[in-house]
Structure formats: C-alpha cells, structure tokens
Design a protein around this motif. Structure first.
Motif: not given
Length: 218
Positions: A48-54, A56-60, A75-79, A86-97
C-alpha cells in the motif's frame, strides 16, 4: 520507448542481483515448502506504500499463514542487492524475516516472494545474443509478447502459491484442533484418576476411623 525502459529495468535487476546473490533455483513443486521453512512470517497482502528512495514498503496483511503478528499492516526494509525490491503497489505473497526487535521485516530475493505481475526469482532475459556477443534487438511486438508471457507465468505461480499456502494453513489448524482435543481428553482422564484416588482415600479414612472407634468401644 516504454519497452526500452522496461528492458533497462530488467537488465539492472538481473545483473545487479545475479552478481551479489546466489539463490537456489525456484522449483515450483517445493518453493512453498522451502519458503515456509526459512521465513519467520508468511502472508498474502497488498503493498500500500512504497518509498523507492529509502527502499521501505508498507503492506496490508490480508491473510497470515505463518508467524505471530497482530497489527494489520507491516513495514519492510531493503538494504542489499539480495533483497526484494518493488516498483509498484498491488497484491503480493511475502516470505520474510523479522529484525531483532520484530518491528520490521526483510524480504530476500532468494525467497519465493512475488507480486501478481512479477514472479519469484529474477526475470528471464528478454533478448538473445549473436555470435559476436551483441544483443539481438527485439521489436515492440516481441517485447509485448514477452511482457504478456511473463505476467501470465507470474499470475499462474501466484495462484499456485496461494492455494498451497491455504492448504498448509488448513492442515496446521487441523493439527492444532487435534492437539487441543488430545489435551482435553488427557486432562479429563487425569481428572477422573485424581478424583478416584481422592474418593478411595476418603473411603479408606472413614473405614479406618470406624474401625478405630469400634476398637475403643470394645
């Protein structure tokens, strides 16, 4: 022009990640099992939210399959280059730590995480090389076909993963219910045994007291 831009993005994704990450090949039949084994949290949700600069992404969270997490958004972070971007909003399946504080998640590019339009892993290279090692240019129709085929494949994998994850969740719920029933049965048996012992003890004490009184009377 749009397809040239799309091609450039694919190239950057492929080469930027391929040199930094060594992921096992995604095998459709076991990708869900491997993802569940390695992830702290697995869910079907919406970006639902993405910041391509930092990055970071927010998921519902729509449906949770693994992990304990009460809030409806996460919220997820990439480092690193090995993280899923991600470069656009939409439905997804997430496996995360989770991070150490369990407040953020990290999504590895080596996980089966995907959106409906972008399947797990790195995209195939949409062009060929000639004998001299130069790229063979593709026209707009060929690029459109590539785009359509890639989206169809991603959607097929998305539906497959969602169904497998729902089967896993159902199986886990069945196991949990069975464990609760087993616990209740064991608790009932233990309670009956304890009550029986207590009753026998009371009877023994009453009989012993009567016997003792009779002796005193005599």
């Amino acid at each position: 022009m749009r397809f040239k831009k799309y091609l450039l993005i694919l190239l950057l994704l492929y080469y930027g990640n391929s040199f930094a990450c060594k992921c096992r090949e995604f095998e459709k039949e076991i990708m869900v099992e491997r993802g569940l084994e390695s992830a702290d949290i697995v869910f079907y949700g919406e970006l639902i939210k993405l910041d391509t600069i930092s990055n970071t992404y927010a998921f519902k969270i729509i449906e949770l399959f693994k992990g304990n997490y009460e809030p409806k958004t996460i919220t997820s972070f990439s480092e690193s280059n090995c993280d899923f971007y991600f470069n656009e909003k939409g439905l997804c399946i997430i496996y995360a730590n989770f991070n150490k504080n369990k407040t953020l998640i990290n999504i590895s590019a080596c996980s089966p995480s995907q959106s409906m339009d972008f399947g797990p892993g790195f995209p195939p290279i949409p062009f060929e090389f000639d004998s001299a090692g130069k790229t063979v240019p593709k026209n707009e129709i060929e690029m459109k076909l590539f785009d359509l085929e890639n989206k169809n494949k991603s959607l097929s994998t998305f539906i497959y993963q969602l169904e497998k994850l729902r089967q896993y969740k159902l199986a886990q719920n069945t196991i949990t219910t069975q464990m609760k029933n087993d616990f209740s049965d064991k608790a009932l048996i233990i309670s009956l045994i304890v009550n029986a012992i207590l009753l026998l003890t009371i009877i023994f004490l009453i009989v012993s007291k009567k016997t003792s009184n009779n002796r005193i009377t005599k």
